[in-house]
Design a protein around this motif. Structure first.
Motif, PDB file in Angstrom:
ATOM      1  N   HIS A 113       0.875  -1.176   0.000  1.00  0.00           N
ATOM      2  CA  HIS A 113       0.000   0.000   0.000  1.00  0.00           C
ATOM      3  C   HIS A 113       0.914   1.228   0.000  1.00  0.00           C
ATOM      4  CE1 HIS A 113      -3.094  -2.895   1.120  1.00  0.00           C
ATOM      5  NE2 HIS A 113      -3.987  -1.974   0.800  1.00  0.00           N
ATOM      6  N   GLN A 114       1.416   1.518  -1.178  1.00  0.00           N
ATOM      7  CA  GLN A 114       2.469   2.517  -1.315  1.00  0.00           C
ATOM      8  C   GLN A 114       1.923   3.851  -1.810  1.00  0.00           C
ATOM      9  OE1 GLN A 114       5.685   2.302  -4.537  1.00  0.00           O
ATOM     10  NE2 GLN A 114       6.720   1.425  -2.762  1.00  0.00           N
ATOM     11  N   ILE A 115       2.503   4.934  -1.292  1.00  0.00           N
ATOM     12  CA  ILE A 115       2.222   6.276  -1.792  1.00  0.00           C
ATOM     13  C   ILE A 115       3.342   6.656  -2.754  1.00  0.00           C
ATOM     14  CG2 ILE A 115       2.041   8.716  -1.184  1.00  0.00           C
ATOM     15  CD1 ILE A 115       0.889   7.838   1.520  1.00  0.00           C
ATOM     16  N   LEU A 116       2.973   7.104  -3.946  1.00  0.00           N
ATOM     17  CA  LEU A 116       3.951   7.549  -4.943  1.00  0.00           C
ATOM     18  C   LEU A 116       3.867   9.064  -5.077  1.00  0.00           C
ATOM     19  CD1 LEU A 116       5.988   6.995  -7.269  1.00  0.00           C
ATOM     20  CD2 LEU A 116       3.997   6.799  -8.791  1.00  0.00           C
ATOM     21  N   ILE A 117       5.025   9.718  -5.077  1.00  0.00           N
ATOM     22  CA  ILE A 117       5.076  11.162  -5.273  1.00  0.00           C
ATOM     23  C   ILE A 117       5.812  11.465  -6.569  1.00  0.00           C
ATOM     24  CG2 ILE A 117       5.846  13.368  -4.324  1.00  0.00           C
ATOM     25  CD1 ILE A 117       5.708  12.155  -1.549  1.00  0.00           C
ATOM     26  N   LEU A 118       5.147  12.199  -7.465  1.00  0.00           N
ATOM     27  CA  LEU A 118       5.717  12.599  -8.746  1.00  0.00           C
ATOM     28  C   LEU A 118       5.847  14.114  -8.782  1.00  0.00           C
ATOM     29  CD1 LEU A 118       3.351  10.502 -11.044  1.00  0.00           C
ATOM     30  CD2 LEU A 118       5.717   9.903 -10.513  1.00  0.00           C
ATOM     31  N   THR A 119       6.961  14.617  -9.299  1.00  0.00           N
ATOM     32  CA  THR A 119       7.074  16.056  -9.525  1.00  0.00           C
ATOM     33  C   THR A 119       7.309  16.335 -10.999  1.00  0.00           C
ATOM     34  OG1 THR A 119       9.486  16.337  -9.304  1.00  0.00           O
ATOM     35  CG2 THR A 119       8.188  16.328  -7.277  1.00  0.00           C
ATOM     36  N   ALA A 120       6.823  17.505 -11.437  1.00  0.00           N
ATOM     37  CA  ALA A 120       7.046  17.918 -12.815  1.00  0.00           C
ATOM     38  C   ALA A 120       8.497  18.320 -13.024  1.00  0.00           C
ATOM     39  CB  ALA A 120       6.107  19.058 -13.171  1.00  0.00           C
TER      40      ALA A 120
END
Length: 252
Positions: free
Chosen positions: A122-129
């Protein structure tokens, strides 16, 4: 009152060593601490699972130190102070020498809760532009981690070179919740929202030239996203995104 104190109180009541009236009186003891400049909510950990989080900006180093120290004494969970300076941190160390400081995220924190189970399924993924969005992303990452989540990051994969985003499709597919952080026109949130059936939390940042209006352009773009399942927090609010992602991620 710490959680273990509540448990002990209930055990005493169950065993008959504490009357109903005495138990009620103890639970009703002042749930916050009056410090003239602050009223510290010591029952927040019982209600929400995490001690009160300090917003350090606008507070003096001494105020942040005293609030952090009080929370340290009256709670068991991880502690966090957002938008904190090095001066804030130096003062906190006077009373809580175990505290740590992340300069990029501008967070003072104490990672002490060993009861947390971070589930990699149950992972949280963080993406940045872009790389300029990383400070807000790091605030979100550390917040979500301290709230007890497994967190993965993929930075600088915005729409100006969209092949970089597609290279992270396996991570996008595997994530349970996705935080998308972008400034300029904020288009990344809509693109990601169209690639996944998982909830997407969009964070507009104040990164950009004049017409970006310090993040307002990205905020409006994200609010007008045509992708399904995209929610939006305030400009530069990495903490808010990390906390919300944690609540969603822990729903079973």
């Amino acid at each position: 009152m710490k959680k273990k104190d509540i448990v002990k109180l209930l055990q005493d009541y169950k065993q008959g060593t504490l009357s109903e009236e005495e138990a009620a009186a103890k639970i009703a003891e002042v749930p916050f601490e009056e410090m003239q400049f602050a009223e510290i909510d010591h029952h927040r950990e019982l209600r929400q699972g995490m001690p009160e989080v300090i917003y350090a900006a606008g507070k003096t180093p001494e105020q942040v130190r005293d609030i952090f120290s009080s929370l340290y004494s009256h709670s068991d969970g991880n502690l966090l102070a957002t938008r904190a300076s090095r001066e804030h941190y130096d003062k906190v160390l006077e009373k809580v020498p175990e505290a740590e400081y992340d300069e990029t995220a501008r967070l003072i924190y104490l990672d002490r809760d060993r009861s947390l189970q971070r589930d990699e399924n149950h992972q949280i993924l963080i993406l940045t532009a872009g790389t300029s969005d990383v400070p807000v992303a790091e605030e979100a990452r550390l917040t979500a981690y301290l709230f007890g989540n497994d967190v993965k990051t993929c930075y600088d994969c915005g729409v100006a070179g969209i092949h970089r985003l597609f290279a992270h499709l396996p991570e996008i597919k595997a994530a349970n919740v996705i935080i998308v952080i972008a400034g300029m026109e904020g288009a990344l949130a809509s693109v990601v929202g169209g690639l996944t059936d998982k909830p997407v939390i969009a964070v507009p940042t104040s990164v950009g030239y004049g017409a970006s209006f310090k993040g307002v352009a990205a905020l409006l773009s994200m609010l007008n996203s045509c992708a399904m399942g995209v929610s939006v927090v305030n400009i530069d609010n990495g903490f808010g995104a990390g906390a919300l992602a944690s609540k969603i991620n822990k729903l079973r």
